[in-house]
Design a protein around this motif. Structure first.
Motif, PDB file in Angstrom:
ATOM      1  N   CYS A  17       0.744  -1.248  -0.062  1.00  0.00           N
ATOM      2  CA  CYS A  17      -0.138  -0.065   0.119  1.00  0.00           C
ATOM      3  C   CYS A  17       0.745   1.254   0.058  1.00  0.00           C
ATOM      4  O   CYS A  17       0.424   2.419   0.177  1.00  0.00           O
ATOM      5  N   SER A  18       2.014   1.119  -0.139  1.00  0.00           N
ATOM      6  CA  SER A  18       2.984   2.423  -0.286  1.00  0.00           C
ATOM      7  C   SER A  18       2.591   3.417  -1.192  1.00  0.00           C
ATOM      8  O   SER A  18       2.526   4.576  -0.822  1.00  0.00           O
ATOM      9  N   PRO A  19       2.042   2.947  -2.463  1.00  0.00           N
ATOM     10  CA  PRO A  19       1.490   4.081  -3.329  1.00  0.00           C
ATOM     11  C   PRO A  19       0.452   4.795  -2.781  1.00  0.00           C
ATOM     12  O   PRO A  19       0.140   5.900  -3.110  1.00  0.00           O
ATOM     13  N   HIS A  20      -0.548   4.025  -2.119  1.00  0.00           N
ATOM     14  CA  HIS A  20      -1.845   4.502  -1.424  1.00  0.00           C
ATOM     15  C   HIS A  20      -1.278   5.618  -0.449  1.00  0.00           C
ATOM     16  O   HIS A  20      -2.006   6.568  -0.408  1.00  0.00           O
ATOM     17  N   ILE A  21      -0.363   5.045   0.300  1.00  0.00           N
ATOM     18  CA  ILE A  21       0.109   6.191   1.250  1.00  0.00           C
ATOM     19  C   ILE A  21       0.514   7.682   0.795  1.00  0.00           C
ATOM     20  O   ILE A  21       0.371   8.555   1.219  1.00  0.00           O
ATOM     21  N   LEU A  22       1.346   7.411  -0.414  1.00  0.00           N
ATOM     22  CA  LEU A  22       1.837   8.580  -0.970  1.00  0.00           C
ATOM     23  C   LEU A  22       0.545   9.445  -1.616  1.00  0.00           C
ATOM     24  O   LEU A  22       0.862  10.551  -1.079  1.00  0.00           O
ATOM     25  N   VAL A  23      -0.205   8.937  -2.137  1.00  0.00           N
ATOM     26  CA  VAL A  23      -1.319   9.639  -2.467  1.00  0.00           C
ATOM     27  C   VAL A  23      -2.121  10.217  -1.607  1.00  0.00           C
ATOM     28  O   VAL A  23      -2.623  11.481  -1.726  1.00  0.00           O
ATOM     29  N   PHE A  24      -2.468   9.479  -0.448  1.00  0.00           N
ATOM     30  CA  PHE A  24      -2.931   9.967   0.752  1.00  0.00           C
ATOM     31  C   PHE A  24      -2.315  11.386   1.515  1.00  0.00           C
ATOM     32  O   PHE A  24      -3.013  12.195   1.559  1.00  0.00           O
ATOM     33  N   SER A  25      -1.034  11.230   1.338  1.00  0.00           N
ATOM     34  CA  SER A  25      -0.051  12.288   1.781  1.00  0.00           C
ATOM     35  C   SER A  25      -0.241  13.566   1.236  1.00  0.00           C
ATOM     36  O   SER A  25       0.136  14.627   1.936  1.00  0.00           O
ATOM     37  N   VAL A  26      -0.574  13.620  -0.098  1.00  0.00           N
ATOM     38  CA  VAL A  26      -0.486  14.661  -0.869  1.00  0.00           C
ATOM     39  C   VAL A  26      -1.650  14.942  -1.446  1.00  0.00           C
ATOM     40  O   VAL A  26      -1.785  16.191  -2.075  1.00  0.00           O
ATOM     41  N   HIS A  27      -2.892  14.489  -1.419  1.00  0.00           N
ATOM     42  CA  HIS A  27      -3.987  14.489  -1.945  1.00  0.00           C
ATOM     43  C   HIS A  27      -4.787  15.772  -1.246  1.00  0.00           C
ATOM     44  O   HIS A  27      -4.686  15.951  -0.134  1.00  0.00           O
ATOM     45  N   GLY A  73      -9.982   9.896  -6.823  1.00  0.00           N
ATOM     46  CA  GLY A  73     -10.340  10.302  -8.047  1.00  0.00           C
ATOM     47  C   GLY A  73      -9.627   9.346  -9.065  1.00  0.00           C
ATOM     48  O   GLY A  73      -9.593   7.958  -8.931  1.00  0.00           O
ATOM     49  N   ILE A  74      -8.780  10.302  -9.900  1.00  0.00           N
ATOM     50  CA  ILE A  74      -7.982   9.383 -11.045  1.00  0.00           C
ATOM     51  C   ILE A  74      -7.137   8.449 -10.663  1.00  0.00           C
ATOM     52  O   ILE A  74      -6.859   7.509 -11.430  1.00  0.00           O
ATOM     53  N   TRP A  75      -6.484   8.703  -9.614  1.00  0.00           N
ATOM     54  CA  TRP A  75      -5.605   7.879  -8.805  1.00  0.00           C
ATOM     55  C   TRP A  75      -6.132   6.410  -8.798  1.00  0.00           C
ATOM     56  O   TRP A  75      -5.256   5.329  -8.683  1.00  0.00           O
ATOM     57  N   LYS A  76      -7.312   6.047  -8.625  1.00  0.00           N
ATOM     58  CA  LYS A  76      -7.806   4.839  -8.563  1.00  0.00           C
ATOM     59  C   LYS A  76      -7.442   3.990  -9.435  1.00  0.00           C
ATOM     60  O   LYS A  76      -7.424   2.673  -9.191  1.00  0.00           O
ATOM     61  N   VAL A  77      -7.318   4.400 -10.755  1.00  0.00           N
ATOM     62  CA  VAL A  77      -6.921   3.584 -11.780  1.00  0.00           C
ATOM     63  C   VAL A  77      -5.548   2.774 -11.380  1.00  0.00           C
ATOM     64  O   VAL A  77      -5.782   1.567 -11.523  1.00  0.00           O
ATOM     65  N   LEU A  78      -4.841   3.482 -11.053  1.00  0.00           N
ATOM     66  CA  LEU A  78      -3.432   2.650 -10.807  1.00  0.00           C
ATOM     67  C   LEU A  78      -3.723   1.951  -9.266  1.00  0.00           C
ATOM     68  O   LEU A  78      -3.197   0.622  -9.400  1.00  0.00           O
ATOM     69  N   LEU A  79      -4.049   2.676  -8.279  1.00  0.00           N
ATOM     70  CA  LEU A  79      -4.369   1.876  -7.047  1.00  0.00           C
ATOM     71  C   LEU A  79      -5.178   0.662  -7.145  1.00  0.00           C
ATOM     72  O   LEU A  79      -4.857  -0.313  -6.415  1.00  0.00           O
ATOM     73  N   ASN A  80      -6.021   0.777  -7.762  1.00  0.00           N
ATOM     74  CA  ASN A  80      -6.902  -0.739  -7.836  1.00  0.00           C
ATOM     75  C   ASN A  80      -6.410  -1.787  -8.374  1.00  0.00           C
ATOM     76  O   ASN A  80      -6.697  -2.959  -7.998  1.00  0.00           O
ATOM     77  N   ILE A  81      -5.414  -1.629  -9.230  1.00  0.00           N
ATOM     78  CA  ILE A  81      -4.472  -2.903  -9.498  1.00  0.00           C
ATOM     79  C   ILE A  81      -3.691  -3.401  -8.566  1.00  0.00           C
ATOM     80  O   ILE A  81      -3.665  -4.587  -8.546  1.00  0.00           O
TER      81      ILE A  81
END
Length: 198
Positions: A17-27, A73-81
């Motif tokens: 989940c490290s990409p999720h954490i990154l998106v969360f920290s800057v979103h 939003g749009i980040w879900k496309v990558l994170l859902n994988i």
């Protein structure tokens, strides 16, 4: 031994989940997501901070993933994988207040104009359209129990509860509990009643 295995699992979830954490920290929706994390951790009685809580929720609750992906939003496309969402839960709403909790979420469709703060939605719920444009508005602290249907241009008032399997096609006032098909009021402001919705 169980505790040790849990921490090993959590460690690998941090990596996944490290990409999720990154998106969360800057979103831009970080504060909304923090409120969601707080609510879900409180419901489950978990003492984690935001980052560990986020990782635990993403790893253990696909329903939370759906909400998180709606927020980012749009980040879900990558994170859902990396961390797939629950395929039978659909969330369509222009505005979702802080702290939405979705319990189980199986076979649930949430199509609302607006959802207030701290709402609770169970499994097999349909919140949706009656035609091309008419869909519900949920106030703050609304609970929609399992199997309920809320259809059309109706408003569910603050602090109201829609009982299991109820069908709501008329406005529900604030501070009410409704049950039945069609739904009727059985509790208003804490007092037992038997009133039709108008």
């Amino acid at each position: 031994m169980k505790r040790k295995l849990y921490w090993v699992k959590l460690f690998f979830e941090f990596i996944r989940c490290s990409p999720h954490i990154l998106v969360f920290s800057v979103h831009r929706n970080k504060e909304l997501i923090k409120a969601d994390i707080e609510r879900w951790l409180k419901v489950f009685g978990l003492p984690y901070g935001y980052t560990t809580g986020l990782v635990h929720l993403l790893g253990s609750f696909p329903e939370f993933r759906n909400l998180f992906y709606k927020r980012v939003g749009i980040w879900k496309v990558l994170l859902n994988i990396i961390c797939p969402k629950l395929s039978s839960l659909y969330i369509y709403a222009d505005h979702i207040g802080k702290g939405l909790f979705i319990q189980h979420g199986f076979a649930t469709i949430i199509a609302a104009k607006s959802i207030g703060d701290n709402c609770w939605i169970n499994q097999q719920v349909t919140i949706g359209y009656s035609n091309d444009t008419d869909m519900p508005t949920l106030g703050n602290n609304v609970t929609i129990n399992a199997g309920a249907k809320v259809i059309g241009n109706v408003t569910i008032g603050d602090n109201s509860v829609v009982g299991a399997n109820a069908v709501v096609v008329k406005n529900v006032p604030a501070n009410c509990t409704v049950v039945g098909i069609p739904a009727y009021i059985v509790k208003r402001d804490g007092m037992r009643v038997n009133e039709k919705l108008v």
